[in-house]
Design a protein around this motif. Structure first.
Motif, PDB file in Angstrom:
ATOM      1  N   LEU A  21      56.113  45.437  48.221  1.00 22.20           N
ATOM      2  CA  LEU A  21      57.240  44.645  48.700  1.00 22.20           C
ATOM      3  C   LEU A  21      56.848  43.173  48.807  1.00 22.20           C
ATOM      4  CD1 LEU A  21      58.284  47.112  51.557  1.00 22.20           C
ATOM      5  CD2 LEU A  21      59.246  46.955  49.236  1.00 22.20           C
ATOM      6  N   PRO A  22      57.821  42.255  48.783  1.00 24.85           N
ATOM      7  CA  PRO A  22      57.509  40.831  48.949  1.00 24.85           C
ATOM      8  C   PRO A  22      56.805  40.575  50.281  1.00 24.85           C
ATOM      9  CG  PRO A  22      59.756  41.117  48.172  1.00 24.85           C
ATOM     10  CD  PRO A  22      59.260  42.488  48.531  1.00 24.85           C
ATOM     11  N   GLU A  23      55.688  39.840  50.215  1.00 21.73           N
ATOM     12  CA  GLU A  23      54.899  39.537  51.407  1.00 21.73           C
ATOM     13  C   GLU A  23      54.073  38.277  51.124  1.00 21.73           C
ATOM     14  OE1 GLU A  23      51.901  42.004  54.385  1.00 21.73           O
ATOM     15  OE2 GLU A  23      51.895  42.388  52.242  1.00 21.73           O
ATOM     16  N   PRO A  24      54.738  37.125  51.011  1.00 25.23           N
ATOM     17  CA  PRO A  24      54.040  35.923  50.548  1.00 25.23           C
ATOM     18  C   PRO A  24      53.022  35.389  51.552  1.00 25.23           C
ATOM     19  CG  PRO A  24      56.270  35.394  51.250  1.00 25.23           C
ATOM     20  CD  PRO A  24      56.163  36.886  51.266  1.00 25.23           C
ATOM     21  N   GLY A  25      52.030  34.704  51.005  1.00 22.85           N
ATOM     22  CA  GLY A  25      51.009  34.090  51.842  1.00 22.85           C
ATOM     23  C   GLY A  25      49.965  33.415  50.982  1.00 22.85           C
ATOM     24  N   ASN A  26      48.839  33.071  51.594  1.00 22.31           N
ATOM     25  CA  ASN A  26      47.693  32.534  50.862  1.00 22.31           C
ATOM     26  C   ASN A  26      46.407  33.083  51.469  1.00 22.31           C
ATOM     27  OD1 ASN A  26      46.998  30.672  53.092  1.00 22.31           O
ATOM     28  ND2 ASN A  26      48.834  29.542  52.429  1.00 22.31           N
ATOM     29  N   THR A  27      45.309  32.946  50.743  1.00 22.90           N
ATOM     30  CA  THR A  27      44.065  33.579  51.162  1.00 22.90           C
ATOM     31  C   THR A  27      42.913  32.997  50.366  1.00 22.90           C
ATOM     32  OG1 THR A  27      43.032  35.747  51.532  1.00 22.90           O
ATOM     33  CG2 THR A  27      44.247  35.459  49.474  1.00 22.90           C
ATOM     34  N   VAL A  28      41.687  33.348  50.738  1.00 22.98           N
ATOM     35  CA  VAL A  28      40.497  32.971  49.968  1.00 22.98           C
ATOM     36  C   VAL A  28      39.796  34.246  49.538  1.00 22.98           C
ATOM     37  CG1 VAL A  28      38.298  31.752  49.956  1.00 22.98           C
ATOM     38  CG2 VAL A  28      40.218  30.824  51.261  1.00 22.98           C
ATOM     39  N   VAL A  29      39.673  34.428  48.230  1.00 22.80           N
ATOM     40  CA  VAL A  29      39.088  35.671  47.714  1.00 22.80           C
ATOM     41  C   VAL A  29      38.092  35.377  46.601  1.00 22.80           C
ATOM     42  CG1 VAL A  29      41.300  36.814  48.166  1.00 22.80           C
ATOM     43  CG2 VAL A  29      40.716  36.153  45.817  1.00 22.80           C
ATOM     44  N   CYS A  30      37.231  36.379  46.324  1.00 16.56           N
ATOM     45  CA  CYS A  30      36.400  36.395  45.125  1.00 16.56           C
ATOM     46  C   CYS A  30      36.937  37.492  44.211  1.00 16.56           C
ATOM     47  CB  CYS A  30      34.948  36.714  45.472  1.00 16.56           C
ATOM     48  SG  CYS A  30      34.086  35.457  46.420  1.00 16.56           S
ATOM     49  N   HIS A  31      37.450  37.110  43.050  1.00 19.39           N
ATOM     50  CA  HIS A  31      37.870  38.098  42.069  1.00 19.39           C
ATOM     51  C   HIS A  31      36.654  38.666  41.335  1.00 19.39           C
ATOM     52  CE1 HIS A  31      42.005  36.211  42.232  1.00 19.39           C
ATOM     53  NE2 HIS A  31      42.292  37.505  42.211  1.00 19.39           N
ATOM     54  N   LEU A  32      36.819  39.856  40.765  1.00 19.55           N
ATOM     55  CA  LEU A  32      35.785  40.410  39.893  1.00 19.55           C
ATOM     56  C   LEU A  32      35.715  39.596  38.602  1.00 19.55           C
ATOM     57  CD1 LEU A  32      36.454  44.249  40.241  1.00 19.55           C
ATOM     58  CD2 LEU A  32      34.847  42.833  41.533  1.00 19.55           C
ATOM     59  N   ILE A  33      34.546  39.589  37.981  1.00 17.73           N
ATOM     60  CA  ILE A  33      34.384  38.892  36.704  1.00 17.73           C
ATOM     61  C   ILE A  33      34.910  39.790  35.588  1.00 17.73           C
ATOM     62  CG2 ILE A  33      32.720  37.966  35.062  1.00 17.73           C
ATOM     63  CD1 ILE A  33      30.968  37.190  37.449  1.00 17.73           C
ATOM     64  N   GLU A  34      35.864  39.276  34.852  1.00 22.27           N
ATOM     65  CA  GLU A  34      36.523  40.040  33.785  1.00 22.27           C
ATOM     66  C   GLU A  34      35.501  40.508  32.750  1.00 22.27           C
ATOM     67  OE1 GLU A  34      39.896  41.776  32.129  1.00 22.27           O
ATOM     68  OE2 GLU A  34      39.829  40.547  33.959  1.00 22.27           O
ATOM     69  N   GLY A  35      35.521  41.814  32.455  1.00 26.24           N
ATOM     70  CA  GLY A  35      34.651  42.362  31.429  1.00 26.24           C
ATOM     71  C   GLY A  35      33.213  42.589  31.853  1.00 26.24           C
TER      72      GLY A  35
END
Length: 240
Positions: A36-50
């Motif tokens: 469901l819609p739940e807007p906001g912001n955050t600080v994250v580390c994404h996984l490295i693609e591949g």
């Protein structure tokens, strides 16, 4: 004959331990598993693609999906959204301090708040890099901690610096448990199915720690989101 083993942690996912529905049901996602819609912001580390890490984590995630109860009990986020949160930003339904900065009106739009933080975070200091490891696997995803005591100190330094920039500290700031979310609970598990989950989760943890002893991730990034399916990177914080 001994009863099949279920850890105390996994037991908390059962109907025997819960009378109320899962906390975010109906707010973050529907009973059908739609986000469901739940807007906001955050600080994250994404996984490295591949990366080797991403491949190992995708394999672990698929093992959860393949369990008989998964499609009815869990709402899985997309692979592209997999990340570790470094610091929790603001979100639509939490508009009071200490989840919202005192200097901004609680009626400010999410877009205004993101713009406010874009200005503030451009002066964010450079900090040392850190490495993380997986310490547990649950029906909801991976528990994480620093790869070494020094990594724990450094990631805490990042969190403290973000707390200064964001203008608040959540009540659990000092004891926050790092994690990578695979899914959210749609309903609790019947106790009799948990021994099979325990075996699978323990096996996943062994495999992950063997195949990805250190979790490869992108640097922390300030992101905006509309729901739990996508986190758009706006500022990437390169480490020292």
């Amino acid at each position: 004959m001994h009863a099949p083993y279920v850890s105390p942690k996994l037991a908390t996912f059962s109907t025997a331990y819960n009378d109320a529905p899962p906390r975010d049901l109906g707010k973050r996602y529907s009973e059908e598993g739609e986000f469901l819609p739940e807007p906001g912001n955050t600080v994250v580390c994404h996984l490295i693609e591949g990366s080797k890490t991403q491949n190992a984590i995708i394999k672990a995630r698929q093992r959860l999906i393949d369990m008989p109860e998964a499609t009815t009990h869990l709402a899985f986020t997309p692979i592209s959204s997999l990340h570790m949160t470094v610091f929790q930003g603001i979100i639509e339904y939490r508009r009071k301090w200490p989840y919202w900065p005192k200097e901004m009106s609680e009626s400010s739009s999410i877009a205004e708040m993101t713009s406010f933080y874009l200005d503030r975070l451009h002066g964010f200091p450079k900090l040392p890099a850190f490495e993380m490891q997986v310490t547990s696997v649950t029906p909801y995803g991976l528990g994480m901690t620093g790869a070494t005591p020094e990594d724990n100190r450094v990631v805490a330094e990042w969190r403290d610096a973000f707390a200064d920039a964001f203008g608040y500290r959540h009540p659990n700031h000092e004891i926050y448990e790092f994690h990578i979310t695979f899914a959210y609970g749609r309903r609790w598990f019947e106790p009799e199915c948990l021994p099979a989950w325990q075996l699978m989760l323990d096996d996943c943890l062994r495999e992950l720690r063997s195949e990805a002893p250190v979790i490869e991730m992108r640097p922390p990034a300030f992101c905006e989101f509309r729901d739990m399916k996508h986190f758009e990177e706006l500022i990437v914080f390169e480490a020292l």
